[in-house]
Design an enzyme around this catalytic site. Structure first.
Site, PDB file in Angstrom:
ATOM      1  N   HIS A 135       9.283 -48.780  15.406  1.00  0.00           N
ATOM      2  CA  HIS A 135       9.683 -49.198  16.756  1.00  0.00           C
ATOM      3  C   HIS A 135       8.552 -49.871  17.490  1.00  0.00           C
ATOM      4  O   HIS A 135       7.435 -49.913  17.020  1.00  0.00           O
ATOM      5  CB  HIS A 135      10.151 -48.002  17.600  1.00  0.00           C
ATOM      6  N   ASP A 165      14.492 -44.623   7.501  1.00  0.00           N
ATOM      7  CA  ASP A 165      14.211 -43.278   8.026  1.00  0.00           C
ATOM      8  C   ASP A 165      15.317 -42.703   8.909  1.00  0.00           C
ATOM      9  O   ASP A 165      15.607 -41.520   8.852  1.00  0.00           O
ATOM     10  CB  ASP A 165      12.855 -43.221   8.754  1.00  0.00           C
ATOM     11  N   TYR A 396      16.694 -57.382  18.440  1.00  0.00           N
ATOM     12  CA  TYR A 396      15.295 -57.514  18.019  1.00  0.00           C
ATOM     13  C   TYR A 396      15.122 -57.692  16.516  1.00  0.00           C
ATOM     14  O   TYR A 396      14.156 -58.295  16.075  1.00  0.00           O
ATOM     15  CB  TYR A 396      14.423 -56.389  18.573  1.00  0.00           C
TER      16      TYR A 396
HETATM   17  P1  MGD Z   1       6.775 -44.726  16.687  1.00  0.00           P
HETATM   18  O1  MGD Z   1       6.254 -43.714  17.620  1.00  0.00           O
HETATM   19  O2  MGD Z   1       8.032 -45.411  17.075  1.00  0.00           O
HETATM   20  O3  MGD Z   1       6.986 -43.957  15.299  1.00  0.00           O
HETATM   21  O4  MGD Z   1       8.185 -43.320  13.229  1.00  0.00           O
HETATM   22  P2  MGD Z   1       7.227 -44.478  13.802  1.00  0.00           P
HETATM   23  O5  MGD Z   1       7.923 -45.748  13.823  1.00  0.00           O
HETATM   24  O6  MGD Z   1       5.965 -44.363  13.027  1.00  0.00           O
HETATM   25  O7  MGD Z   1       5.652 -45.780  16.338  1.00  0.00           O
HETATM   26  C1  MGD Z   1       5.431 -46.900  17.132  1.00  0.00           C
HETATM   27  C2  MGD Z   1       3.949 -47.238  17.134  1.00  0.00           C
HETATM   28  O8  MGD Z   1       3.806 -48.592  17.525  1.00  0.00           O
HETATM   29  C3  MGD Z   1       3.163 -46.400  18.112  1.00  0.00           C
HETATM   30  O9  MGD Z   1       1.897 -46.098  17.561  1.00  0.00           O
HETATM   31  C4  MGD Z   1       3.034 -47.326  19.314  1.00  0.00           C
HETATM   32  O10 MGD Z   1       1.909 -47.086  20.108  1.00  0.00           O
HETATM   33  C5  MGD Z   1       2.928 -48.668  18.637  1.00  0.00           C
HETATM   34  N1  MGD Z   1       3.380 -49.747  19.507  1.00  0.00           N
HETATM   35  C6  MGD Z   1       4.537 -49.794  20.205  1.00  0.00           C
HETATM   36  N2  MGD Z   1       4.621 -50.936  20.901  1.00  0.00           N
HETATM   37  C7  MGD Z   1       3.490 -51.631  20.650  1.00  0.00           C
HETATM   38  C8  MGD Z   1       2.981 -52.895  21.106  1.00  0.00           C
HETATM   39  O11 MGD Z   1       3.587 -53.607  21.913  1.00  0.00           O
HETATM   40  N3  MGD Z   1       1.780 -53.281  20.593  1.00  0.00           N
HETATM   41  C9  MGD Z   1       1.072 -52.508  19.724  1.00  0.00           C
HETATM   42  N4  MGD Z   1      -0.090 -52.996  19.269  1.00  0.00           N
HETATM   43  N5  MGD Z   1       1.511 -51.315  19.314  1.00  0.00           N
HETATM   44  C10 MGD Z   1       2.704 -50.880  19.759  1.00  0.00           C
HETATM   45  C11 MGD Z   1       9.507 -43.197  13.562  1.00  0.00           C
HETATM   46  C12 MGD Z   1      10.241 -42.520  12.412  1.00  0.00           C
HETATM   47  O12 MGD Z   1       9.827 -41.139  12.317  1.00  0.00           O
HETATM   48  C13 MGD Z   1      11.721 -42.553  12.511  1.00  0.00           C
HETATM   49  S1  MGD Z   1      12.502 -43.928  13.159  1.00  0.00           S
HETATM   50  C14 MGD Z   1      12.477 -41.546  12.033  1.00  0.00           C
HETATM   51  S2  MGD Z   1      14.181 -41.651  12.125  1.00  0.00           S
HETATM   52  C15 MGD Z   1      11.915 -40.383  11.341  1.00  0.00           C
HETATM   53  N6  MGD Z   1      12.369 -39.126  11.904  1.00  0.00           N
HETATM   54  C16 MGD Z   1      11.738 -37.962  11.504  1.00  0.00           C
HETATM   55  C17 MGD Z   1      12.374 -36.673  11.552  1.00  0.00           C
HETATM   56  O13 MGD Z   1      13.558 -36.551  11.925  1.00  0.00           O
HETATM   57  N7  MGD Z   1      11.650 -35.573  11.173  1.00  0.00           N
HETATM   58  C18 MGD Z   1      10.354 -35.695  10.734  1.00  0.00           C
HETATM   59  N8  MGD Z   1       9.687 -34.596  10.377  1.00  0.00           N
HETATM   60  N9  MGD Z   1       9.740 -36.892  10.664  1.00  0.00           N
HETATM   61  C19 MGD Z   1      10.386 -38.019  11.048  1.00  0.00           C
HETATM   62  N10 MGD Z   1       9.734 -39.212  11.019  1.00  0.00           N
HETATM   63  C20 MGD Z   1      10.388 -40.498  11.206  1.00  0.00           C
HETATM   64  P1  MGD Z   2      17.858 -35.470  15.266  1.00  0.00           P
HETATM   65  O1  MGD Z   2      17.143 -34.890  16.417  1.00  0.00           O
HETATM   66  O2  MGD Z   2      17.067 -35.729  14.031  1.00  0.00           O
HETATM   67  O3  MGD Z   2      18.529 -36.813  15.832  1.00  0.00           O
HETATM   68  O4  MGD Z   2      19.008 -39.189  16.017  1.00  0.00           O
HETATM   69  P2  MGD Z   2      19.500 -37.939  15.204  1.00  0.00           P
HETATM   70  O5  MGD Z   2      19.201 -38.140  13.764  1.00  0.00           O
HETATM   71  O6  MGD Z   2      20.888 -37.647  15.565  1.00  0.00           O
HETATM   72  O7  MGD Z   2      19.075 -34.558  14.841  1.00  0.00           O
HETATM   73  C1  MGD Z   2      20.152 -34.189  15.706  1.00  0.00           C
HETATM   74  C2  MGD Z   2      20.494 -32.745  15.604  1.00  0.00           C
HETATM   75  O8  MGD Z   2      20.545 -32.325  14.237  1.00  0.00           O
HETATM   76  C3  MGD Z   2      19.491 -31.806  16.278  1.00  0.00           C
HETATM   77  O9  MGD Z   2      20.143 -31.109  17.322  1.00  0.00           O
HETATM   78  C4  MGD Z   2      19.040 -30.859  15.188  1.00  0.00           C
HETATM   79  O10 MGD Z   2      18.882 -29.523  15.621  1.00  0.00           O
HETATM   80  C5  MGD Z   2      20.163 -30.959  14.188  1.00  0.00           C
HETATM   81  N1  MGD Z   2      19.782 -30.598  12.809  1.00  0.00           N
HETATM   82  C6  MGD Z   2      18.583 -30.676  12.223  1.00  0.00           C
HETATM   83  N2  MGD Z   2      18.668 -30.233  10.940  1.00  0.00           N
HETATM   84  C7  MGD Z   2      19.952 -29.881  10.737  1.00  0.00           C
HETATM   85  C8  MGD Z   2      20.662 -29.377   9.616  1.00  0.00           C
HETATM   86  O11 MGD Z   2      20.136 -29.182   8.538  1.00  0.00           O
HETATM   87  N3  MGD Z   2      22.004 -29.139   9.806  1.00  0.00           N
HETATM   88  C9  MGD Z   2      22.637 -29.359  10.987  1.00  0.00           C
HETATM   89  N4  MGD Z   2      23.924 -29.104  11.071  1.00  0.00           N
HETATM   90  N5  MGD Z   2      21.993 -29.823  12.050  1.00  0.00           N
HETATM   91  C10 MGD Z   2      20.666 -30.097  11.923  1.00  0.00           C
HETATM   92  C11 MGD Z   2      17.829 -39.796  15.668  1.00  0.00           C
HETATM   93  C12 MGD Z   2      17.662 -41.108  16.445  1.00  0.00           C
HETATM   94  O12 MGD Z   2      17.327 -40.792  17.787  1.00  0.00           O
HETATM   95  C13 MGD Z   2      16.657 -41.985  15.808  1.00  0.00           C
HETATM   96  S1  MGD Z   2      16.729 -42.240  14.117  1.00  0.00           S
HETATM   97  C14 MGD Z   2      15.726 -42.621  16.546  1.00  0.00           C
HETATM   98  S2  MGD Z   2      14.622 -43.670  15.765  1.00  0.00           S
HETATM   99  C15 MGD Z   2      15.618 -42.445  17.993  1.00  0.00           C
HETATM  100  N6  MGD Z   2      14.554 -41.493  18.269  1.00  0.00           N
HETATM  101  C16 MGD Z   2      14.509 -40.914  19.505  1.00  0.00           C
HETATM  102  C17 MGD Z   2      13.338 -40.247  19.992  1.00  0.00           C
HETATM  103  O13 MGD Z   2      12.315 -40.164  19.296  1.00  0.00           O
HETATM  104  N7  MGD Z   2      13.377 -39.690  21.253  1.00  0.00           N
HETATM  105  C18 MGD Z   2      14.498 -39.784  22.041  1.00  0.00           C
HETATM  106  N8  MGD Z   2      14.455 -39.219  23.258  1.00  0.00           N
HETATM  107  N9  MGD Z   2      15.611 -40.401  21.605  1.00  0.00           N
HETATM  108  C19 MGD Z   2      15.644 -40.945  20.351  1.00  0.00           C
HETATM  109  N10 MGD Z   2      16.795 -41.518  19.923  1.00  0.00           N
HETATM  110  C20 MGD Z   2      16.941 -41.935  18.554  1.00  0.00           C
HETATM  111 MO   4MO Z   3      14.856 -43.510  13.502  1.00  0.00          MO
END
Ligand code: MGD
Ligand code: MGD
Ligand code: 4MO
Length: 859
Positions: A135, A165, A396
């Protein structure tokens, strides 16, 4: 009158007005629509009329942005690591340890430019890798898929290829039963707000917490619609290990489930449907293939194990009678399935060891219930508002100014509507994002493709190094999020310090995470300090019509509201100045400033039909009229249920992917919903972890991992942070730190929160709001305990994605923990199924104990 100027901007959490006085941001507010803005839609349902709020809604992370702009963690000057000498000792072993000194922009840019040249001359193509996050700050020009890709292609780079992811189980699993590859295996959602409000009797939220995640980028737009559903008496069920905020707000029945066992519950529900005849037999007969084999599996005719509610109880912890009651209620009521936060996809359960099995079950369940008939669909009212879907404005992931046709959706519309210089990366070598540390430390890695244009691209592995290319010796890291967001993230420390990496440059806004492991740091500014243009929530290219979550489509000019702080510069400007040193400046900019590019984007869209450039610049935003009631977009899958050609506005499957005739049937080989997946049969028939007929295979990290479970008997899930947007919004003195559900301040330190069950806490002598050490064989992390009955016994819940990484001596003579709360230090990097690149970081096994900071530990 007091000299305050109102600007507009757009963010990951909604568009805003930004008030600036004397060059400083003083206030930010949602955009409140007035009578000059287009009227809103309304929906008639069960004798009531519903019309949305006339304003934009903001996520907490958007509301925190002012404090982030003025954070004292801002990088305001270019910096060099004190013991890094490009002409002498480079001391890679000290990355993350030694400090920094301020240098001039000229010194920083000259060093980066000369290292780029040296890489090419000394090592050859491929020596530079650009690890990017998923992001970015909002805006089509500055987005990493725009300016950064354009820059990367002009210097040539080894791509660090992301895994899907957000989608994992859907992409690697669900897709193979119904197609939908261009949505990466998640269902579509058109027309479902109206259909759900008019027809549905029940919504089952399964791993779904839209009140925390706001779908994606959508502020609180869906909240009001879910409250309408409550008003109409639609019933709610929540299946989640955590009694999450959506369940807290809406009420209904909470079914607490052990993480990563959901496929067992789903399978048992389907068993009841078969046993009691509670499924849509006609639909199954007409619209699906392979059901007999599936029915035999459910009944146990093939393996001798009937998948009854009693069978699942030992796995899931859900009492058999609860499972049976849910199956009966679901089988007899018109039910919307909200799988994941989008309603139509995602959910933490898809990022677990059994993520694919679960997502596959979600599709199979809907196939048994008549997916697409009135009141029967995927959704939770987050998606599918009656908006104008014909109006073109690029999302985007359509690549902005990148000129990159292979790894963005630029070629579909953007490139043709806004001709700009094409750019191409001649380096075909790629490293899978989850395997970057191994690629560096072990010198090789293997992964599988994320490519949404087909169901088959994911089966062929790719390997690093690729014949003919140099291994990587320079990292151009953009942002600093690896420690918080990638599994077993301590791997990154080792790889940053590896001697093969001769140079690390980091371009970041804040001094956090990966930025602390660089040799040179380039300070970027926030989106308030530069120009950009965008539509709210539009990430087309990734999710077509993601703006269907909104109550109003709103396009904004993102005004440059203030001058860049300190000596920071926009990312665009930084690339330009590096490329000038390589003779490529004009090729990058095409002579355009960022504001010039905004105008070019504006001209390429449908906006000029409605508003002139000058008026748009002055007003700052434009609201699109809603769809007229008589010509509303059809409901997703209704066409399929009724055996008609497809009639919803998504440009896929691709023309060649229809097996019969354009517009008829699904993308699967049979053109139907497949209980036995033909693409999995073709692709990986011999993979025991991915059978073509879905079946329940217990998680490799869970109660079935006997020895591990004895040692680490607690199951931890890491959900998406409710207040920050991943690392964006956390740490860096943001106001979010002061929310007790996000961080808790104790003795000078902001600790990350871990929810634990009262019995588990009592057993270990842990008190509410006491620091705890959570550990397993992968590492150790300090959290603060939130002792709460909102998680069941043996379960723990924290947020993933904290911003910083703060390894300190915490226990014993050489025990080190991350004190900033990186849950991902503890999670497994194993792919959820062999033969995929699906991450499974959502749940893992751990143990915990009370922790007292040792004497002398600095805050
Ligand atoms: P972000 O925080 O979105 O997380 O993981 P990442 O994409 O790695 O990273 C954005 C980075 O870009 C930040 O360091 C921010 O400062 C930088 N940045 C943002 N805008 C700008 C800009 O304009 N200029 C510059 N130079 N830098 C910028 C997200 C990933 O995490 C996702 S999408 C998912 S779905 C996964 N979810 C997940 C989970 O459910 N459980 C666990 N354990 N791990 C997960 N990791 C994953
Ligand atoms: P999660 O929080 O990973 O979000 O959106 P989601 O994938 O829907 O999971 C949703 C729910 O799943 C949680 O309530 C968690 O308790 C439950 N859960 C976890 N493990 C299990 C399991 O094994 N079984 C069941 N039944 N439930 C489970 C992610 C989406 O959100 C993504 S991909 C991004 S990149 C954005 N990230 C993001 C963020 O970082 N912050 C905020 N505020 N909003 C976001 N929106 C987006
Ligand atoms: Mo995501």
């Amino acid at each position: 009158p007091d000299g305050t100027v109102r600007y507009t901007t757009n963010t990951n959490g909604g568009p805003m007005f930004v008030y600036v006085k004397d060059g400083r941001i003083v206030r930010m507010t949602p955009i409140v629509l007035d009578e000059t803005d287009a009227p809103s839609w309304s929906i008639q349902a069960r004798g009531k009329t519903f019309t949305p709020w006339r304003k934009s809604t903001l996520s907490p992370h958007a509301s925190a942005l002012k404090s982030m702009v003025y954070s004292d963690k801002r990088l305001l000057y270019p910096m060099k690591r004190v013991d890094f000498d490009p002409d002498g000792e480079r001391n890679p072993q000290n990355r993350g340890i030694s400090g920094y000194e301020r240098i001039s922009w000229d010194e920083a840019l000259d060093t980066v430019a000369s290292e780029i040249k040296r890489m090419k001359k000394e090592h050859g193509p491929g020596a530079i890798a650009i690890p990017m996050p998923s992001h970015h700050q909002w805006g089509n020009i500055g987005y990493y898929l725009s300016a950064l890709l354009r820059f990367g292609n002009l210097i040539g780079f080894t791509r660090v290829h992301p895994n899907p992811d957000s989608w994992e189980g859907w992409y690697w699993g669900a897709m193979h039963h119904f197609g939908g590859s261009l949505r990466l295996g998640v269902p579509s959602f058109y027309g479902t707000v109206e259909d759900c409000l008019q027809e549905a009797q029940q919504i089952v939220f399964w791993s779904s917490d839209p009140e925390s995640t706001n779908g994606l980028y959508a502020g609180f737009e869906g909240t009001q619609r879910r409250l309408w559903a409550k008003e109409l008496g639609i019933e709610f069920v929540h299946i989640d290990p955590h009694l999450n905020p959506t369940a807290q707000l809406l009420g209904g029945k909470w079914i607490s489930i052990r993480p990563a066992t959901d496929a067992a519950l789903a399978t048992a529900i389907m068993h009841v449907w078969v046993a009691e005849g509670l499924y849509d037999k006609q639909y199954v007969a007409d619209r699906s293939t392979g059901f007999d084999e599936w029915r035999d599996y459910l009944l146990g005719s093939t393996d001798g194990v009937p998948k009854t509610p009693e069978w699942q109880e030992g796995e899931t912890g859900v009492p058999a009678h609860v499972c049976r009651a849910l199956a009966r209620s679901w089988g007899s009521k018109k039910t919307y399935l909200s799988a994941g936060g989008l309603g139509a996809g995602w959910g933490g359960a898809c990022r677990s060891a059994t993520g694919s099995q679960w997502a596959r079950c979600m599709i199979l369940m809907m196939a048994m219930q008549g997916w697409g008939k009135p009141g029967i669909n995927f959704g939770n009212l987050q998606f599918g508002a009656p908006l104008d879907y014909e109006f073109y404005f690029p999302g985007y992931a359509e690549g902005g100014i990148s000129g990159e046709l292979a790894f963005t959706a630029s070629g579909i519309n953007n490139y043709q509507r806004m001709p700009h210089l094409i750019t191409m990366n001649p380096v075909k070598q790629m490293i899978p994002r989850q395997r970057l540390p191994e690629a560096i430390v072990e010198g090789h890695s293997k992964g599988f493709m994320w490519d949404g244009s087909s169901m088959e691209a994911q089966f062929a592995p790719f390997e690093y190094p690729m014949p003919g290319y140099s291994k990587i010796h320079m990292l151009y890291r953009y942002g600093g999020s690896s420690f918080g967001t990638i599994a077993k993230s301590t791997r990154f420390e080792q790889s940053y310090r590896h001697p093969s990496i001769e140079f690390v440059v980091n371009q970041s806004i804040w001094f956090e995470g990966d930025a602390k492991y660089a040799d040179i740091i380039l300070p970027a500014c926030t989106s308030f300090e530069r120009w950009d243009i965008s539509e709210w929530a539009n990430c087309a290219g990734y999710i077509h019509h993601n703006n269907a979550q909104l109550n109003h489509r709103i396009v904004t000019l993102q005004h440059k509201a203030i001058e860049p702080l300190g000596e920071s510069k926009s990312d665009y400007q930084i690339y330009l100045e590096i490329l000038h040193r390589l003779g490529l400046g004009a090729m990058f900019s095409e002579g355009c400033s960022e504001l010039d590019w905004c105008k070019r984007v504006f001209d390429s869209t449908d906006l000029p039909k409605y508003i002139g450039w000058k008026e748009f610049v002055k007003k700052g935003y434009y609201v699109l009229p809603a769809e007229p009631e008589k010509t509303r977009t059809a409901v997703s899958m209704r066409w399929y249920a009724e055996g008609r050609p497809k009639d919803i506005p998504e440009p896929h499957p691709l023309p060649s992917q229809f097996t019969e005739e354009f517009g008829k049937g699904l993308e699967t080989q049979s053109g139907k919903l497949e209980f036995v997946s033909s693409s999995l049969l073709r692709g990986q028939a011999d993979n025991p972890e991915r059978p073509a007929l879905n079946r329940y295979i217990p998680a490799w990290e869970g109660p079935h991992a006997k020895e591990l479970f004895e040692k680490y008997p607690l199951q931890m899930i890491s959900t998406h942070p409710r207040y920050s947007f991943h690392t964006y919004g956390d740490g860096k003195d943001s106001v979010l730190n002061d929310i007790d559900d996000h961080r808790i301040f104790i003795d000078g330190y902001y600790y990350w929160v871990m929810k634990i069950n009262p019995e588990d806490a009592a057993k270990r002598g842990i008190r509410h709001h006491q620091p705890i050490r959570v550990f397993n064989d992968r590492g150790s992390v300090i959290f603060v305990a939130d002792v709460s009955p909102l998680v069941g016994r043996g379960l723990m819940k924290t947020f993933e994605s904290n911003a910083d990484f703060d390894p300190v001596h915490t226990h014993g003579t050489d025990g080190v923990s991350d004190r900033s709360g990186c849950a991902n230090v503890l999670t497994s990097p194993r792919p959820q199924q062999q033969g995929t690149e699906g991450m499974a970081a959502n749940s893992c096994l751990v143990e915990m104990q009370p922790w007292t900071p040792p004497a002398g530990l600095k805050s």
